[in-house]
Design a protein around this motif. Structure first.
Motif, short mmCIF file in Angstrom:
data_model
loop_
_atom_site.label_atom_id
_atom_site.label_comp_id
_atom_site.label_asym_id
_atom_site.label_seq_id
_atom_site.Cartn_x
_atom_site.Cartn_y
_atom_site.Cartn_z
N GLY A 1 -11.41 -8.05 -13.29
CA GLY A 1 -11.04 -6.80 -13.82
C GLY A 1 -11.20 -5.56 -12.75
O GLY A 1 -11.72 -4.56 -13.31
N VAL A 2 -10.69 -6.05 -11.59
CA VAL A 2 -10.36 -4.94 -10.58
C VAL A 2 -9.15 -4.20 -10.68
O VAL A 2 -8.17 -4.89 -10.86
N HIS A 3 -9.08 -2.92 -11.09
CA HIS A 3 -7.79 -2.13 -11.46
C HIS A 3 -7.27 -1.60 -10.01
O HIS A 3 -8.11 -1.21 -9.20
N SER A 4 -6.04 -1.98 -10.13
CA SER A 4 -5.38 -1.23 -8.88
C SER A 4 -3.80 -0.87 -9.22
O SER A 4 -3.54 -1.44 -10.04
N ASN A 5 -3.41 0.08 -8.42
CA ASN A 5 -1.77 0.41 -8.70
C ASN A 5 -1.17 -0.50 -7.45
O ASN A 5 -1.28 -0.24 -6.40
N LEU A 6 -0.07 -1.08 -8.02
CA LEU A 6 0.92 -1.82 -6.93
C LEU A 6 2.00 -0.87 -6.53
O LEU A 6 2.49 -0.09 -7.28
N HIS B 1 2.02 -10.71 -1.04
CA HIS B 1 0.50 -11.67 -1.04
C HIS B 1 -0.46 -10.66 -1.54
O HIS B 1 -1.13 -10.80 -2.64
N LEU B 2 -0.38 -9.42 -1.06
CA LEU B 2 -1.30 -8.20 -1.56
C LEU B 2 -0.81 -7.86 -3.06
O LEU B 2 -2.07 -7.85 -3.89
N HIS B 3 0.13 -7.93 -3.56
CA HIS B 3 0.56 -7.82 -5.07
C HIS B 3 -0.05 -8.92 -5.77
O HIS B 3 -0.55 -8.75 -6.93
N ASN B 4 0.06 -10.05 -5.35
CA ASN B 4 -0.24 -11.34 -6.28
C ASN B 4 -1.77 -11.26 -6.17
O ASN B 4 -2.55 -11.48 -7.51
N ALA B 5 -2.36 -11.12 -5.01
CA ALA B 5 -3.89 -10.99 -4.80
C ALA B 5 -4.57 -10.01 -5.99
O ALA B 5 -5.33 -9.98 -6.51
N LYS C 1 5.52 4.68 8.77
CA LYS C 1 6.71 3.85 9.31
C LYS C 1 6.01 2.28 9.13
O LYS C 1 4.85 1.97 9.37
N ASN C 2 7.09 1.27 9.06
CA ASN C 2 6.63 0.10 9.16
C ASN C 2 5.76 -0.54 8.11
O ASN C 2 4.96 -1.41 8.31
N THR C 3 5.73 0.04 6.86
CA THR C 3 4.92 -0.48 5.86
C THR C 3 5.89 -1.13 4.68
O THR C 3 6.97 -0.61 4.67
N PHE C 4 5.52 -2.10 4.09
CA PHE C 4 6.37 -2.75 3.26
C PHE C 4 5.70 -2.83 1.85
O PHE C 4 5.87 -3.68 0.90
N GLY C 5 5.04 -1.85 1.36
CA GLY C 5 4.30 -1.64 0.17
C GLY C 5 2.82 -1.94 0.33
O GLY C 5 2.38 -2.22 1.41
N GLY C 6 2.26 -1.78 -0.72
CA GLY C 6 0.68 -2.05 -0.93
C GLY C 6 0.06 -1.81 -2.10
O GLY C 6 0.71 -1.96 -3.32
N VAL C 7 -1.29 -1.81 -2.39
CA VAL C 7 -2.02 -1.46 -3.35
C VAL C 7 -2.87 -0.23 -3.16
O VAL C 7 -3.20 0.06 -2.05
N GLN C 8 -3.11 0.60 -4.35
CA GLN C 8 -4.22 1.66 -4.12
C GLN C 8 -5.04 1.31 -4.91
O GLN C 8 -4.96 0.95 -6.34
N CYS D 1 -17.47 11.54 -0.34
CA CYS D 1 -16.28 12.05 -1.13
C CYS D 1 -15.29 10.87 -1.80
O CYS D 1 -15.16 10.03 -1.02
N GLU D 2 -15.07 10.98 -2.86
CA GLU D 2 -14.16 10.03 -3.57
C GLU D 2 -12.72 10.29 -3.38
O GLU D 2 -12.30 11.42 -3.11
N GLY D 3 -11.92 9.40 -3.01
CA GLY D 3 -10.59 9.56 -3.06
C GLY D 3 -9.64 8.25 -2.71
O GLY D 3 -10.35 7.13 -2.73
N PRO D 4 -8.36 8.23 -3.07
CA PRO D 4 -7.70 7.03 -2.99
C PRO D 4 -7.81 6.19 -1.81
O PRO D 4 -7.89 6.77 -0.76
N TYR D 5 -7.95 4.92 -2.00
CA TYR D 5 -8.05 3.90 -0.83
C TYR D 5 -6.52 2.99 -0.95
O TYR D 5 -6.38 2.39 -2.05
N TYR D 6 -5.74 2.90 0.10
CA TYR D 6 -4.55 2.13 0.21
C TYR D 6 -4.65 0.98 1.17
O TYR D 6 -5.05 1.20 2.04
N LYS D 7 -4.39 -0.19 0.60
CA LYS D 7 -4.18 -1.21 1.58
C LYS D 7 -2.64 -1.41 1.54
O LYS D 7 -1.91 -1.58 0.79
N LEU D 8 -2.13 -1.48 2.91
CA LEU D 8 -0.95 -1.37 3.21
C LEU D 8 -0.47 -2.57 3.92
O LEU D 8 -1.10 -3.09 4.88
N ALA D 9 0.76 -3.44 3.57
CA ALA D 9 1.08 -4.49 3.95
C ALA D 9 2.06 -4.26 5.26
O ALA D 9 2.97 -3.21 5.30
N HIS D 10 1.91 -5.06 6.19
CA HIS D 10 2.63 -4.74 7.46
C HIS D 10 3.89 -5.66 7.62
O HIS D 10 4.73 -5.46 8.56
N ASN D 11 4.00 -6.44 6.74
CA ASN D 11 5.38 -7.04 6.58
C ASN D 11 5.57 -7.56 5.05
O ASN D 11 4.79 -7.40 4.30
#
Ligand SMILES: Cc1cc2nc3c(=O)[nH]c(=O)nc-3n(C[C@H](O)[C@H](O)[C@H](O)COP(=O)(O)OP(=O)(O)OC[C@H]3O[C@@H](n4cnc5c(N)ncnc54)[C@H](O)[C@@H]3O)c2cc1C
Length: 446
Positions: A163-168, A150-154, A181-188, A134-144
């Motif tokens: 050419g990898v598409h992601s939502n900041l 770093h995640l956003h720059n990468a 709780k305790n996340t500081f943003g991420g990418v989807q 099953c397909e669905g969103p995958y979130y990488k979440l920053a712990h600080n």
């Protein structure tokens, strides 16, 4: 007694089945053990994704491979993982690969990683595999905050270079979607998940349909070369093979063959599964459809919502195999979950299990063969905990490296293929170092 690759002499067929959520929701077909001596051109040792995929590739090429596994289908990682389908393997991001080897190599590696996901989807469709994909969103979440930048720059770099598409996502975005709780943003990014044990079962069905011979409950006890053949002994038979493919990965016993001894470090990862979330818990947390998450800690936490609404939550396991099921291990992981999702405090844990992932010394997996005029010995391992799609790709590549007609399809200049796995220096002290790392993470990655 749990299996511990750095302690036990081999995986014993009498070890209990893993107590995973996957085993409680699917029964695999069983295969016979090997009782008579046998000769083969291609012997595969290990019947997880790597070995079964190698068997499929060899059988598709018209060969008649023999595969042996010490236990049942999915006894290793193939029946214990989280079922996240990720484009990637090892512990190096494409940006790190680019920094070390240059843009062309990074693009070549991206081709291998994306190719692995493509191969998985192609086989699911071609062989009509029923694996709850099953397909669905995958979130990488920053712990600080530093990791968020770093995640956003990468992610920006991945888009420009590869050419990898992601939502900041900002901290507010994440908090708006989920009560984490305790996340500081991420990418989807786009993601997918599946039932890992069903996948192993379907690979086995496909391999046998194509003509491969599979034997389970058949541990390889020794592997030696005699002039022009390899000889593998099992408790009840001897196998003479022209070519041998070692696909036992993190479950390889500590002293098996010089080609793989001390070349990887088996490290435990543990998972628990909860009861299905109630409507109220789903509404509060936002965990209301299939989706998956991973954080940026060095000791990563990963979690996903299962199709029946349960939460699967994973992270590092115990250092020693004998401690893998300890209550303290369960409590540590549960506490990490409630720290992220206070609203789930009190939810029941229905399943808990652990498995060994294969960590390579330089964070790069290898698919390597030692080719001789009279036969080859090869292995694929060191995926560092990321192998649901990649292991099958690696198994295919390992088989292709053994086949004259398959070699041309591979860019052998890529770091995956160019060299053998580096040997761990001070191998005996690996666990002491790991304990130290866990102590550091306890303080630094709270
Ligand atoms: C808890 C956990 C969660 C994970 N989650 C994910 C995830 O969500 N996504 C992802 O991409 N990856 C994940 N992974 C990693 C992924 O599962 C592995 O990379 C992948 O399954 C490796 O497949 P394999 O076939 O190489 O090894 P395995 O599936 O481990 O197979 C090795 C086989 O070799 C056999 N064997 C060992 N010694 C012998 C011998 N002497 N003779 C015969 N047979 C032998 C064993 O019985 C075993 O069946 C996870 C791993 C763990 C442990």
């Amino acid at each position: 007694m749990n299996y511990d690759p750095l302690v036990s002499s081999h995986v014993s067929p009498s070890l209990p089945m893993p107590s995973t959520y996957w085993h409680s929701t699917h029964s695999c077909k069983s295969y016979p053990s090997l009782s008579d001596d046998i000769k083969t051109d291609y012997l595969i040792i290990g019947g997880g994704y790597t070995g079964l995929s190698a068997a499929i590739t060899l059988a598709e090429a018209g060969k008649s491979p023999v595969l042996i596994d010490a236990h049942s289908i999915g006894f290793g990682c193939a029946g214990r993982n989280g079922g996240f389908v990720l484009s990637g393997s090892g512990r190096m991001a494409l940006s790190a690969i680019e920094a070390k080897w240059g843009k062309e190599t990074a693009k070549g590696m991206q081709g291998e990683f994306d190719g692995a996901v493509h191969l998985l989807k192609k086989r699911i469709s071609q062989y009509d595999m029923q694996v709850d994909f099953c397909e669905g969103p995958y979130y990488k979440l920053a712990h600080n905050a530093k990791q968020a930048t770093h995640l956003h720059n990468a992610a920006r770099k991945q888009k420009n270079l590869f050419g990898v598409h992601s939502n900041l996502l900002s901290q507010n975005d994440v908090e708006g979607n989920f009560a984490i709780k305790n996340t500081f943003g991420g990418v989807q990014v786009d993601g997918a998940c599946l039932h890992p044990l069903k996948l192993a079962d379907e690979y086995a069905r496909t391999a046998t349909t194509l003509g491969a011979l599979l034997y389970y409950d058949t541990p390889a006890l020794s592997l030696n070369k005699h002039t022009d053949t390899y000889t593998v002994t099992t408790p009840t038979a001897t196998i003479h093979a022209k070519n041998v493919l070692i696909a036992s990965n993190a479950y390889t016993p500590k002293q098996f063959h010089v080609a793989v001894d001390n070349k990887q470090f088996p490290v435990q990862s543990s998972i628990f599964v909860t009861t299905p979330l109630t409507t109220q818990q789903r509404d509060i947390t936002g965990l209301n459809k299939p989706m998956s998450f991973m954080d940026t800690r060095m000791m990563k936490y990963y979690y996903r919502v299962l199709p029946d609404g349960r939460l699967l939550f994973g992270g590092r396991g115990a250092v020693l195999g004998k401690h893998s099921d300890n209550d303290s291990e369960k409590a540590r992981l549960y506490k990490a979950m409630t720290k992220s999702f206070p609203a789930l405090d009190g939810i029941a844990m229905t399943h808990f299990w652990s498995g060994w992932v294969s960590v390579s010394f330089d964070d790069m997996p290898r698919i390597f063969i030692d080719a001789e005029p009279n036969g080859s010995l090869g292995y694929a391992m060191g995926y560092c905990g990321s192998g649901v799609s990649f292991a099958a790709h690696a198994g295919m590549r390992l088989a292709q490296r053994m086949l004259d007609e398959g070699k041309n399809e591979i860019d052998l200049s890529l770091p995956l293929y160019q060299s053998a796995l580096p040997t761990f220096p001070f191998a005996t002290f690996r666990r002491m170092a790991l304990r130290g790392l866990y102590q550091w993470a306890k303080v630094a990655e709270r």
